[in-house]
Scaffold this motif. Structure first.
Motif, PDB file in Angstrom:
ATOM      1  N   GLN A  93       4.755  -1.358 -21.138  1.00  0.00           N
ATOM      2  CA  GLN A  93       5.866  -2.011 -21.819  1.00  0.00           C
ATOM      3  C   GLN A  93       6.059  -3.460 -21.365  1.00  0.00           C
ATOM      4  O   GLN A  93       6.989  -4.125 -21.801  1.00  0.00           O
ATOM      5  N   GLY A  94       5.186  -3.938 -20.458  1.00  0.00           N
ATOM      6  CA  GLY A  94       5.279  -5.305 -19.971  1.00  0.00           C
ATOM      7  C   GLY A  94       6.242  -5.500 -18.817  1.00  0.00           C
ATOM      8  O   GLY A  94       6.564  -6.628 -18.466  1.00  0.00           O
ATOM      9  N   VAL A  95       6.684  -4.407 -18.206  1.00  0.00           N
ATOM     10  CA  VAL A  95       7.629  -4.482 -17.097  1.00  0.00           C
ATOM     11  C   VAL A  95       6.842  -4.631 -15.785  1.00  0.00           C
ATOM     12  O   VAL A  95       5.956  -3.829 -15.498  1.00  0.00           O
ATOM     13  N   GLU A  96       7.211  -5.650 -15.022  1.00  0.00           N
ATOM     14  CA  GLU A  96       6.562  -5.873 -13.732  1.00  0.00           C
ATOM     15  C   GLU A  96       7.122  -4.912 -12.688  1.00  0.00           C
ATOM     16  O   GLU A  96       8.330  -4.741 -12.568  1.00  0.00           O
ATOM     17  N   ARG A  97       6.226  -4.281 -11.946  1.00  0.00           N
ATOM     18  CA  ARG A  97       6.600  -3.386 -10.847  1.00  0.00           C
ATOM     19  C   ARG A  97       6.070  -4.013  -9.558  1.00  0.00           C
ATOM     20  O   ARG A  97       4.868  -4.155  -9.376  1.00  0.00           O
ATOM     21  N   ILE A  98       6.981  -4.386  -8.685  1.00  0.00           N
ATOM     22  CA  ILE A  98       6.579  -4.999  -7.422  1.00  0.00           C
ATOM     23  C   ILE A  98       6.045  -3.921  -6.495  1.00  0.00           C
ATOM     24  O   ILE A  98       6.691  -2.907  -6.267  1.00  0.00           O
ATOM     25  N   ARG A  99       4.847  -4.160  -5.971  1.00  0.00           N
ATOM     26  CA  ARG A  99       4.218  -3.197  -5.058  1.00  0.00           C
ATOM     27  C   ARG A  99       4.416  -3.572  -3.609  1.00  0.00           C
ATOM     28  O   ARG A  99       4.373  -2.711  -2.734  1.00  0.00           O
ATOM     29  N   GLY A 100       4.611  -4.857  -3.335  1.00  0.00           N
ATOM     30  CA  GLY A 100       4.829  -5.247  -1.949  1.00  0.00           C
ATOM     31  C   GLY A 100       4.903  -6.740  -1.754  1.00  0.00           C
ATOM     32  O   GLY A 100       4.518  -7.518  -2.639  1.00  0.00           O
ATOM     33  N   PHE A 101       5.411  -7.117  -0.587  1.00  0.00           N
ATOM     34  CA  PHE A 101       5.430  -8.506  -0.145  1.00  0.00           C
ATOM     35  C   PHE A 101       4.647  -8.577   1.153  1.00  0.00           C
ATOM     36  O   PHE A 101       4.770  -7.705   2.014  1.00  0.00           O
ATOM     37  N   PHE A 102       3.854  -9.618   1.290  1.00  0.00           N
ATOM     38  CA  PHE A 102       2.988  -9.768   2.452  1.00  0.00           C
ATOM     39  C   PHE A 102       3.317 -11.086   3.148  1.00  0.00           C
ATOM     40  O   PHE A 102       3.383 -12.130   2.505  1.00  0.00           O
ATOM     41  N   PHE A 103       3.487 -11.009   4.461  1.00  0.00           N
ATOM     42  CA  PHE A 103       3.900 -12.139   5.275  1.00  0.00           C
ATOM     43  C   PHE A 103       2.809 -12.461   6.287  1.00  0.00           C
ATOM     44  O   PHE A 103       1.831 -11.711   6.425  1.00  0.00           O
ATOM     45  N   PRO A 104       2.948 -13.575   7.038  1.00  0.00           N
ATOM     46  CA  PRO A 104       1.895 -13.952   7.987  1.00  0.00           C
ATOM     47  C   PRO A 104       1.461 -12.792   8.888  1.00  0.00           C
ATOM     48  O   PRO A 104       2.273 -12.098   9.480  1.00  0.00           O
ATOM     49  N   GLY A 105       0.141 -12.606   8.920  1.00  0.00           N
ATOM     50  CA  GLY A 105      -0.474 -11.526   9.690  1.00  0.00           C
ATOM     51  C   GLY A 105      -0.803 -10.308   8.858  1.00  0.00           C
ATOM     52  O   GLY A 105      -1.597  -9.469   9.270  1.00  0.00           O
ATOM     53  N   ASP A 106      -0.208 -10.179   7.669  1.00  0.00           N
ATOM     54  CA  ASP A 106      -0.458  -9.022   6.799  1.00  0.00           C
ATOM     55  C   ASP A 106      -1.778  -9.182   6.044  1.00  0.00           C
ATOM     56  O   ASP A 106      -2.215 -10.297   5.764  1.00  0.00           O
ATOM     57  N   VAL A 107      -2.389  -8.064   5.681  1.00  0.00           N
ATOM     58  CA  VAL A 107      -3.649  -8.054   4.943  1.00  0.00           C
ATOM     59  C   VAL A 107      -3.376  -7.687   3.488  1.00  0.00           C
ATOM     60  O   VAL A 107      -2.742  -6.668   3.212  1.00  0.00           O
ATOM     61  N   VAL A 108      -3.856  -8.520   2.573  1.00  0.00           N
ATOM     62  CA  VAL A 108      -3.678  -8.318   1.135  1.00  0.00           C
ATOM     63  C   VAL A 108      -5.033  -7.932   0.539  1.00  0.00           C
ATOM     64  O   VAL A 108      -6.053  -8.526   0.874  1.00  0.00           O
ATOM     65  N   GLY A 109      -5.036  -6.967  -0.354  1.00  0.00           N
ATOM     66  CA  GLY A 109      -6.263  -6.580  -1.045  1.00  0.00           C
ATOM     67  C   GLY A 109      -6.853  -5.270  -0.581  1.00  0.00           C
ATOM     68  O   GLY A 109      -7.883  -4.837  -1.090  1.00  0.00           O
ATOM     69  N   LEU A 110      -6.217  -4.617   0.375  1.00  0.00           N
ATOM     70  CA  LEU A 110      -6.744  -3.344   0.870  1.00  0.00           C
ATOM     71  C   LEU A 110      -6.651  -2.237  -0.174  1.00  0.00           C
ATOM     72  O   LEU A 110      -7.370  -1.249  -0.082  1.00  0.00           O
ATOM     73  N   ASP A 111      -5.778  -2.389  -1.176  1.00  0.00           N
ATOM     74  CA  ASP A 111      -5.684  -1.394  -2.256  1.00  0.00           C
ATOM     75  C   ASP A 111      -7.000  -1.276  -3.017  1.00  0.00           C
ATOM     76  O   ASP A 111      -7.238  -0.275  -3.688  1.00  0.00           O
ATOM     77  N   ALA A 112      -7.840  -2.288  -2.905  1.00  0.00           N
ATOM     78  CA  ALA A 112      -9.098  -2.295  -3.650  1.00  0.00           C
ATOM     79  C   ALA A 112     -10.279  -1.744  -2.842  1.00  0.00           C
ATOM     80  O   ALA A 112     -11.388  -1.672  -3.359  1.00  0.00           O
TER      81      ALA A 112
END
Length: 140
Positions: free
Chosen positions: A87-106
């Motif tokens: 429906q075009g609704v954005e669902r926030i999955r998380g916020f990442f701050f210094p030291g956090d790793v982004v992309g591990l879901d892949a």
């Protein structure tokens, strides 16, 4: 803090002088390299491309469906991950701050399942997925 524009496809290799940046990083105490022995730290620094700037809020690090070729460690700023439903609704999955790793879901799949976008001007360090898997294979 000034940041330049960045596109992940623009960066293919880091110079040896930049690779030693892990030991000087201000978020080193919060990063996954924290507590590693010097030899392991050098191997990690050898596969990472540090200090990639994302100049503006709203700049995409990657988008859902693109090839999952890297993971990123946030060095400065904030990255938001989200998905968009039918429906075009954005669902926030998380916020990442210094030291956090982004992309591990892949990890384990070939494409990123979400969008990753800057909330504020940010910097990340990039590790290619192939190099990360090689590093894990050689680490005790």
């Amino acid at each position: 803090m000034a940041f330049d524009s960045f596109c992940s496809s623009d960066i293919t290799a880091a110079t040896p002088a930049i690779r030693s940046a892990c030991t000087l990083c201000p978020v080193g105490g919060n990063c996954l390299t924290n507590g590693l022995p010097q030899a392991d730290m050098q191997r990690w620094a050898g596969v990472m491309i540090p200090h990639l700037p994302l100049a503006l809020p709203g700049k995409f690090l990657y988008t859902a469906g693109t090839a999952a070729d890297s993971v990123y460690v946030v060095r400065a700023g904030c990255i938001k991950t989200s998905t968009v439903d039918d429906q075009g609704v954005e669902r926030i999955r998380g916020f990442f701050f210094p030291g956090d790793v982004v992309g591990l879901d892949a990890i384990g799949v070939s494409h990123y399942p979400e969008n990753a976008v800057t909330v504020v001007a940010s910097q990340v360090c990039r590790v290619s997925r192939g190099q990360l898997q090689g590093l894990f294979a050689t680490a005790p």
